[in-house]
Design a protein around this motif. Structure first.
Motif, PDB file in Angstrom:
ATOM      1  N   ALA A 160      69.495  32.290  10.047  1.00 33.99           N
ATOM      2  CA  ALA A 160      68.648  33.250   9.334  1.00 33.99           C
ATOM      3  C   ALA A 160      68.965  33.260   7.845  1.00 33.99           C
ATOM      4  O   ALA A 160      68.073  33.309   6.997  1.00 33.99           O
ATOM      5  CB  ALA A 160      68.820  34.646   9.925  1.00 33.99           C
ATOM      6  N   SER A 161      70.234  33.193   7.528  1.00 33.96           N
ATOM      7  CA  SER A 161      70.651  33.189   6.129  1.00 33.96           C
ATOM      8  C   SER A 161      70.158  31.942   5.403  1.00 33.96           C
ATOM      9  O   SER A 161      69.737  32.012   4.245  1.00 33.96           O
ATOM     10  CB  SER A 161      72.176  33.278   6.048  1.00 33.96           C
ATOM     11  OG  SER A 161      72.626  33.174   4.719  1.00 33.96           O
ATOM     12  N   SER A 162      70.188  30.808   6.091  1.00 34.34           N
ATOM     13  CA  SER A 162      69.771  29.552   5.458  1.00 34.34           C
ATOM     14  C   SER A 162      68.294  29.542   5.117  1.00 34.34           C
ATOM     15  O   SER A 162      67.851  28.773   4.258  1.00 34.34           O
ATOM     16  CB  SER A 162      70.106  28.376   6.375  1.00 34.34           C
ATOM     17  OG  SER A 162      69.285  28.379   7.532  1.00 34.34           O
ATOM     18  N   LYS A 163      67.518  30.406   5.782  1.00 33.55           N
ATOM     19  CA  LYS A 163      66.073  30.469   5.558  1.00 33.55           C
ATOM     20  C   LYS A 163      65.677  31.578   4.590  1.00 33.55           C
ATOM     21  O   LYS A 163      64.481  31.797   4.355  1.00 33.55           O
ATOM     22  CB  LYS A 163      65.353  30.688   6.893  1.00 33.55           C
ATOM     23  CG  LYS A 163      65.573  29.576   7.911  1.00 33.55           C
ATOM     24  CD  LYS A 163      64.980  29.949   9.261  1.00 33.55           C
ATOM     25  CE  LYS A 163      65.287  28.886  10.312  1.00 33.55           C
ATOM     26  NZ  LYS A 163      64.799  29.276  11.652  1.00 33.55           N
ATOM     27  N   SER A 164      66.658  32.293   4.048  1.00 28.97           N
ATOM     28  CA  SER A 164      66.365  33.462   3.222  1.00 28.97           C
ATOM     29  C   SER A 164      66.982  33.325   1.836  1.00 28.97           C
ATOM     30  O   SER A 164      68.032  32.703   1.664  1.00 28.97           O
ATOM     31  CB  SER A 164      66.921  34.717   3.906  1.00 28.97           C
ATOM     32  OG  SER A 164      66.766  35.854   3.072  1.00 28.97           O
ATOM     33  N   ASP A 165      66.323  33.951   0.865  1.00 23.77           N
ATOM     34  CA  ASP A 165      66.884  34.026  -0.488  1.00 23.77           C
ATOM     35  C   ASP A 165      67.775  35.249  -0.660  1.00 23.77           C
ATOM     36  O   ASP A 165      68.410  35.409  -1.709  1.00 23.77           O
ATOM     37  CB  ASP A 165      65.764  34.075  -1.527  1.00 23.77           C
ATOM     38  CG  ASP A 165      65.028  32.744  -1.651  1.00 23.77           C
ATOM     39  OD1 ASP A 165      65.664  31.691  -1.421  1.00 23.77           O
ATOM     40  OD2 ASP A 165      63.821  32.762  -1.958  1.00 23.77           O
ATOM     41  N   VAL A 166      67.797  36.133   0.345  1.00 24.52           N
ATOM     42  CA  VAL A 166      68.643  37.320   0.283  1.00 24.52           C
ATOM     43  C   VAL A 166      70.041  36.932   0.734  1.00 24.52           C
ATOM     44  O   VAL A 166      70.220  36.465   1.862  1.00 24.52           O
ATOM     45  CB  VAL A 166      68.088  38.449   1.169  1.00 24.52           C
ATOM     46  CG1 VAL A 166      69.010  39.656   1.143  1.00 24.52           C
ATOM     47  CG2 VAL A 166      66.696  38.845   0.711  1.00 24.52           C
ATOM     48  N   GLY A 220      71.341  47.335  -0.083  1.00 25.79           N
ATOM     49  CA  GLY A 220      71.589  46.294   0.899  1.00 25.79           C
ATOM     50  C   GLY A 220      71.594  46.873   2.294  1.00 25.79           C
ATOM     51  O   GLY A 220      71.625  48.095   2.480  1.00 25.79           O
ATOM     52  N   ALA A 221      71.566  45.997   3.279  1.00 22.57           N
ATOM     53  CA  ALA A 221      71.570  46.412   4.679  1.00 22.57           C
ATOM     54  C   ALA A 221      72.832  45.928   5.356  1.00 22.57           C
ATOM     55  O   ALA A 221      73.207  44.757   5.237  1.00 22.57           O
ATOM     56  CB  ALA A 221      70.345  45.849   5.405  1.00 22.57           C
ATOM     57  N   GLY A 222      73.493  46.845   6.070  1.00 24.55           N
ATOM     58  CA  GLY A 222      74.713  46.491   6.778  1.00 24.55           C
ATOM     59  C   GLY A 222      74.544  46.563   8.283  1.00 24.55           C
ATOM     60  O   GLY A 222      73.516  46.988   8.796  1.00 24.55           O
ATOM     61  N   THR A 223      75.591  46.130   8.986  1.00 23.91           N
ATOM     62  CA  THR A 223      75.600  46.070  10.445  1.00 23.91           C
ATOM     63  C   THR A 223      74.425  45.239  10.961  1.00 23.91           C
ATOM     64  O   THR A 223      73.771  45.590  11.939  1.00 23.91           O
ATOM     65  CB  THR A 223      75.598  47.472  11.087  1.00 23.91           C
ATOM     66  OG1 THR A 223      76.424  48.366  10.323  1.00 23.91           O
ATOM     67  CG2 THR A 223      76.165  47.424  12.500  1.00 23.91           C
ATOM     68  N   ALA A 243      65.347  43.765   7.585  1.00 21.33           N
ATOM     69  CA  ALA A 243      66.035  44.311   6.412  1.00 21.33           C
ATOM     70  C   ALA A 243      65.514  43.679   5.130  1.00 21.33           C
ATOM     71  O   ALA A 243      65.320  44.361   4.121  1.00 21.33           O
ATOM     72  CB  ALA A 243      67.540  44.086   6.547  1.00 21.33           C
ATOM     73  N   GLU A 244      65.269  42.382   5.180  1.00 20.74           N
ATOM     74  CA  GLU A 244      64.715  41.696   4.003  1.00 20.74           C
ATOM     75  C   GLU A 244      63.328  42.233   3.682  1.00 20.74           C
ATOM     76  O   GLU A 244      63.014  42.521   2.519  1.00 20.74           O
ATOM     77  CB  GLU A 244      64.657  40.197   4.267  1.00 20.74           C
ATOM     78  CG  GLU A 244      64.117  39.389   3.103  1.00 20.74           C
ATOM     79  CD  GLU A 244      64.153  37.896   3.347  1.00 20.74           C
ATOM     80  OE1 GLU A 244      63.828  37.147   2.407  1.00 20.74           O
ATOM     81  OE2 GLU A 244      64.497  37.469   4.470  1.00 20.74           O
ATOM     82  N   ALA A 245      62.499  42.414   4.707  1.00 19.75           N
ATOM     83  CA  ALA A 245      61.144  42.919   4.494  1.00 19.75           C
ATOM     84  C   ALA A 245      61.143  44.346   3.961  1.00 19.75           C
ATOM     85  O   ALA A 245      60.233  44.748   3.225  1.00 19.75           O
ATOM     86  CB  ALA A 245      60.358  42.849   5.798  1.00 19.75           C
ATOM     87  N   ALA A 246      62.170  45.107   4.313  1.00 15.42           N
ATOM     88  CA  ALA A 246      62.267  46.498   3.854  1.00 15.42           C
ATOM     89  C   ALA A 246      62.686  46.600   2.391  1.00 15.42           C
ATOM     90  O   ALA A 246      62.576  47.672   1.791  1.00 15.42           O
ATOM     91  CB  ALA A 246      63.251  47.267   4.733  1.00 15.42           C
ATOM     92  N   GLY A 247      63.185  45.508   1.824  1.00 16.02           N
ATOM     93  CA  GLY A 247      63.572  45.520   0.415  1.00 16.02           C
ATOM     94  C   GLY A 247      65.050  45.328   0.150  1.00 16.02           C
ATOM     95  O   GLY A 247      65.499  45.510  -0.989  1.00 16.02           O
ATOM     96  N   SER A 248      65.815  44.946   1.162  1.00 16.32           N
ATOM     97  CA  SER A 248      67.255  44.737   0.970  1.00 16.32           C
ATOM     98  C   SER A 248      67.514  43.591  -0.001  1.00 16.32           C
ATOM     99  O   SER A 248      66.881  42.535   0.090  1.00 16.32           O
ATOM    100  CB  SER A 248      67.926  44.425   2.307  1.00 16.32           C
ATOM    101  OG  SER A 248      67.790  45.495   3.199  1.00 16.32           O
ATOM    102  N   ALA A 298      64.980  54.279   5.162  1.00 20.53           N
ATOM    103  CA  ALA A 298      65.812  54.644   4.017  1.00 20.53           C
ATOM    104  C   ALA A 298      65.880  53.507   3.010  1.00 20.53           C
ATOM    105  O   ALA A 298      65.790  53.726   1.792  1.00 20.53           O
ATOM    106  CB  ALA A 298      67.214  55.011   4.496  1.00 20.53           C
ATOM    107  N   ILE A 299      66.029  52.287   3.507  1.00 23.38           N
ATOM    108  CA  ILE A 299      66.075  51.123   2.615  1.00 23.38           C
ATOM    109  C   ILE A 299      64.746  50.976   1.873  1.00 23.38           C
ATOM    110  O   ILE A 299      64.722  50.738   0.660  1.00 23.38           O
ATOM    111  CB  ILE A 299      66.407  49.845   3.413  1.00 23.38           C
ATOM    112  CG1 ILE A 299      67.854  49.910   3.916  1.00 23.38           C
ATOM    113  CG2 ILE A 299      66.194  48.591   2.562  1.00 23.38           C
ATOM    114  CD1 ILE A 299      68.213  48.826   4.910  1.00 23.38           C
ATOM    115  N   ARG A 300      63.638  51.125   2.590  1.00 20.73           N
ATOM    116  CA  ARG A 300      62.318  51.037   1.953  1.00 20.73           C
ATOM    117  C   ARG A 300      62.170  52.076   0.844  1.00 20.73           C
ATOM    118  O   ARG A 300      61.667  51.774  -0.249  1.00 20.73           O
ATOM    119  CB  ARG A 300      61.216  51.242   2.994  1.00 20.73           C
ATOM    120  CG  ARG A 300      61.058  50.117   3.994  1.00 20.73           C
ATOM    121  CD  ARG A 300      59.824  50.321   4.855  1.00 20.73           C
ATOM    122  NE  ARG A 300      59.819  49.381   5.971  1.00 20.73           N
ATOM    123  CZ  ARG A 300      60.271  49.668   7.189  1.00 20.73           C
ATOM    124  NH1 ARG A 300      60.739  50.880   7.450  1.00 20.73           N
ATOM    125  NH2 ARG A 300      60.252  48.760   8.130  1.00 20.73           N
ATOM    126  N   ALA A 301      62.589  53.287   1.136  1.00 16.50           N
ATOM    127  CA  ALA A 301      62.430  54.370   0.165  1.00 16.50           C
ATOM    128  C   ALA A 301      63.267  54.118  -1.077  1.00 16.50           C
ATOM    129  O   ALA A 301      62.802  54.293  -2.206  1.00 16.50           O
ATOM    130  CB  ALA A 301      62.809  55.706   0.808  1.00 16.50           C
TER     131      ALA A 301
END
Length: 217
Positions: free
Chosen positions: A103-109, A70-73, A83-88, A56-59
């Protein structure tokens, strides 16, 4: 961390309500997102509680560019990466662990981590987070509890989620430390199942007119 926090607040402060969606059928994701956006709610949280959630996120990311999906839970680093790869565009967690912090420290999301107590809030502030999810909002003390936190923890802003409805959302949004609320009432399962997108747009339009508190970043 300040940069990602600013990005997150800019996404969420544009609307008083962030739809929190549990997707049972990925085929409904795109028309649902379009209905929510048409009503004025562009930032949409898809929870990873069902198998179709990532699809659903990808679509939505691919076919509804005006939406901010965005992605929750999100409970662990693997889900964060998926979730990041899917486009969140943003990540939401009901709480916080060291694994998620890493994980957050390594991501721009940007991450919206959850907290339910003053101690949890203080621990997250020490890690550089000043925009938090208050969860489960009603069960953890509701608007009265958040109001009590507004003076001793004046630099922290919240998105209350959990038991928030059209009836009590204004109580939260009137608080100076609330940026927005998260809720599922704008997209009831029966309307999604029947494909009544016009009704969902109507509920979204009503939610988009709810007043917000004072925002200071």
């Amino acid at each position: 961390m300040a940069r990602t926090t600013d990005t997150l607040v800019s996404m969420l402060q544009a609307q008083p309500v962030v739809p929190v969606i549990v997707v049972d059928d990925a085929g409904s994701a795109v028309p649902l997102a379009r209905a929510l956006v048409a009503g004025g709610l562009k930032a949409i949280e898809i929870t990873l509680r069902t198998p179709p959630a990532l699809d659903a996120i990808r679509a939505i990311a691919a076919e509804v560019p005006e939406a901010i999906v965005g992605a929750g839970t999100i409970l662990n680093a693997r889900q964060y990466r998926e979730a990041e790869a899917a486009g969140s565009k943003f990540i939401v967690s009901p709480g916080m662990t060291q694994e998620l912090l890493d994980a957050s420290s390594k991501s721009d999301v940007p991450l919206l981590p959850g907290a339910a107590t003053a101690s949890e809030v203080m621990a997250l502030v020490e890690e550089g987070y000043t925009m938090l999810k208050f969860f489960p909002a009603e069960q953890a003390g509701g608007a009265g509890y958040l109001k009590a936190l507004s003076s001793p923890l004046a630099g922290v802003r919240f998105c209350p989620t959990g038991g928030v409805s059209a009836a009590n959302a204004p109580d939260y949004l009137a608080l100076p430390n609330v940026v927005c609320v998260g809720g599922s009432w704008v997209a009831p399962k029966n309307l999604v199942a029947s494909g009544d997108w016009d009704a969902i747009t109507g509920l979204s339009s009503e939610a988009a007119t709810l007043g917000t508190g004072t925002i200071s970043v």
